[in-house]
Design an enzyme around this catalytic site. Structure first.
Site, short mmCIF file in Angstrom:
data_model
loop_
_atom_site.label_atom_id
_atom_site.label_comp_id
_atom_site.label_asym_id
_atom_site.label_seq_id
_atom_site.Cartn_x
_atom_site.Cartn_y
_atom_site.Cartn_z
N ASP A 156 0.66 -1.28 0.05
CA ASP A 156 0.11 -0.14 0.03
C ASP A 156 0.96 1.17 0.12
O ASP A 156 0.34 2.22 0.50
CB ASP A 156 -0.95 0.00 1.30
CG ASP A 156 -1.80 -1.16 1.29
OD1 ASP A 156 -2.20 -1.69 0.21
OD2 ASP A 156 -2.21 -1.61 2.20
N LYS A 215 2.01 2.32 -4.90
CA LYS A 215 2.37 1.81 -6.16
C LYS A 215 1.45 2.11 -7.43
O LYS A 215 1.87 2.43 -8.71
CB LYS A 215 2.41 0.08 -6.29
CG LYS A 215 3.57 -0.08 -4.99
CD LYS A 215 3.68 -1.85 -4.84
CE LYS A 215 2.52 -2.21 -4.36
NZ LYS A 215 2.08 -2.05 -2.69
N GLY A 233 -4.63 -4.31 -3.86
CA GLY A 233 -5.49 -3.25 -4.14
C GLY A 233 -4.87 -2.07 -4.86
O GLY A 233 -4.09 -1.37 -3.81
N HIS A 234 -4.76 -1.74 -5.93
CA HIS A 234 -3.94 -0.56 -6.38
C HIS A 234 -4.76 0.61 -6.69
O HIS A 234 -5.60 0.60 -7.67
CB HIS A 234 -3.04 -0.85 -7.58
CG HIS A 234 -2.08 -1.89 -7.09
ND1 HIS A 234 -1.17 -2.38 -7.89
CD2 HIS A 234 -1.83 -2.16 -5.94
CE1 HIS A 234 -0.17 -3.40 -7.26
NE2 HIS A 234 -0.41 -3.26 -5.80
N GLN A 242 1.92 -6.04 -3.25
CA GLN A 242 2.53 -6.17 -1.81
C GLN A 242 3.60 -5.36 -1.70
O GLN A 242 3.95 -4.44 -2.39
CB GLN A 242 2.64 -7.70 -1.45
CG GLN A 242 1.15 -8.70 -1.44
CD GLN A 242 0.67 -8.84 -2.50
OE1 GLN A 242 1.40 -9.55 -3.46
NE2 GLN A 242 -0.56 -8.64 -3.03
#
Ligand code: GDP
Ligand code: IMO
Ligand code: MG
Length: 421
Positions: free
Chosen positions: A12, A15, A39-40, A221
């Site tokens: 988080d 990225k 989750g991007h 990650q």
């Protein structure tokens, strides 16, 4: 030529925003590991979009987005993501490609993830419950099913065989949830997936490289969640570090040029496990509130703390980081004083190295204090306008890590990024 963008902390780091920002300079954007545990977050036309498996270059026209063999893919989540992305007018038939070697997350993998977590009680990993661990276990256990298997005539019988194995494991956990709805969704979604561009990813990407196309590999990650080098066992199940690019895409190491490491200006972690600089106090609360630190995939509150240079030096080393991108600097705007962790005290000894086992020892971080910048930084566009206190903070990080911060992100928006000399 391949450049890599990956996270240097516990995920988080921002990225997604950074990959979206740099994507215009590349031809191919490729995910090499992880799955829908990621989750991007990106902002497209001022709308927030969270991508889980599709690379973060997907909103740029005429770019190839590749889901590499190292990814574990959930067809149900992929279908939903595709629908969201298509609602912006993106033609996924043109710009999304999926390696036939990527392993499939089955409904029973999700069930096994849940059953395994439930069985652990207090020792929970805090997994995202997306089936990541069980799917990678089936990959290394040589049982898994891959995207390419969907195109074979005996897919259903291979599925049934693995399903039976999984049911035995689920019985051993006394797990009785009804997953028939998940199965129905899965079989619907694989029909959708079969219509997408399923390719031989390793030839596909090497042909692109041979033609002089530029590839950006997008990590998921963070390095402290790497299966080998993270805070084991509180890690994810893939190699999140730069080495994962080679095995997760099939590109040779000589092709990798820059490794851009993303770190927040502070630190967060979601899920269980060691986090030496965690602040379980009002300051931690303030970081969470100001930084809106809630998981993009699970909505869970993220644990917050000061930047940890011991961990960052370690992750720069194992990744071969050539440039650092520091995100969320604006979140520190209002802080009077900032702390930077420079060493750990373990059993009365001071060290600047990450110990073998972080879970079973008391680690007391030692800090160096810095004055805050007390400026609204989110509108700054140029290095010359950086507050002196922010420059001092960055100079110290550069010096400590021996790698320079080359970009500072000062807001979630696409254009909120300052390039440094
Ligand atoms: P990722 O998993 O590394 O892509 O990061 P996430 O998307 O899970 O979490 C990063 C969060 O921070 C998202 O909500 C982003 O919109 C937001 N973000 C990214 N960069 C910045 C920044 O520089 N400042 C602020 N305030 N928010 C940012
Ligand atoms: P992005 O790409 C933050 C964490 C989970 C849990 C551990 C194992 O958005 O940075 P898993 O579901 O992988 O078996 O969970 O890893 N985790 C993440 N934390 N960001 C992520 O991805 C994460 N993906 C997994 O919270 O502690
Ligand atoms: Mg995330």
């Amino acid at each position: 030529m391949v450049d890599v963008i990956l996270g240097l902390q516990w995920g988080d780091e921002g990225k997604g925003k950074i990959v979206d920002f740099f994507a215009s300079g590349y031809d191919v954007i490729a995910r090499f590991q992880g799955g829908p545990n990621a989750g991007h977050t990106l902002y497209v036309e001022d709308k927030k979009v969270v991508l889980h498996q599709i690379p973060s270059g997907v909103f740029h026209e005429n770019k190839i987005n590749l889901i590499g063999n190292g990814v574990v893919l959930d067809p149900v989540i992929l279908r939903r993501e595709c629908e969201t992305v298509a609602s912006f007018g993106v033609d996924l038939k043109k710009n999304l490609f999926i390696s036939e070697r990527a392993h499939l997350i089955l409904p029973t993998h999700r069930a096994l993830d849940k059953a395994s977590e439930l069985s652990k009680g207090q020792e929970k990993i805090g997994s995202t419950l997306k089936g990541i661990g069980p799917t990678y276990m089936d990959k290394t256990g040589r049982n898994g099913l891959r995207v390419g298997d969907l195109l074979t005539a005996d897919f259903k019988s291979s599925y049934d065989k693995l399903y039976k194995k999984h049911c035995q494991l689920l019985d051993a956990y006394s797990f009785n949830d009804d997953i028939s709805d998940w199965e129905k969704e899965f079989f619907d979604a694989i029909e959708f997936l079969k219509e997408l561009n399923i390719v031989n990813g390793e030839y596909f990407i090497n042909n692109c490289i041979a033609k002089g196309k530029k590839v950006l590999a997008e990590g998921a990650q963070g390095s402290m969640l790497d299966i080998d080098f993270g805070t084991f066992p509180f890690v994810t199940s893939s190699n999140t570090i730069s080495a994962g690019v080679c095995s997760g895409l099939g590109v040779p190491p000589q092709k990798i040029r820059d490794v851009l490491g993303v770190t927040k200006a502070y630190c967060t972690r979601v899920g269980s496990g060691p986090f030496p600089t965690e602040l379980e106090n009002e300051t931690g609360e303030l970081l969470r509130k100001t930084g809106n630190e809630f998981g993009a995939t699970t909505g869970r509150p993220r644990r917050c703390g000061w930047i940890d240079l011991v961990a960052l030096k370690f992750t720069c080393m194992i990744n071969g980081v050539t440039k650092i991108i520091m995100t969320k600097a604006d979140v520190l705007d209002a802080f009077e004083e900032l702390q930077v962790c420079t060493t750990y005290k373990i059993n009365g000894n001071e060290t600047d190295e990450i110990p073998f086992q972080m879970t079973k020892m008391k680690i007391t971080p030692a800090y160096k204090a810095f004055g805050g910048w007390k400026t609204i930084s989110s509108a700054i566009k140029y290095e010359k306008d950086l507050p002196a206190a922010m420059q001092r903070y960055v100079d110290f990080i550069n010096q400590y890590l021996g790698v320079r911060v080359k970009y500072i992100s000062n807001g979630p928006g696409r254009d909120q990024i300052i390039s440094l000399s």
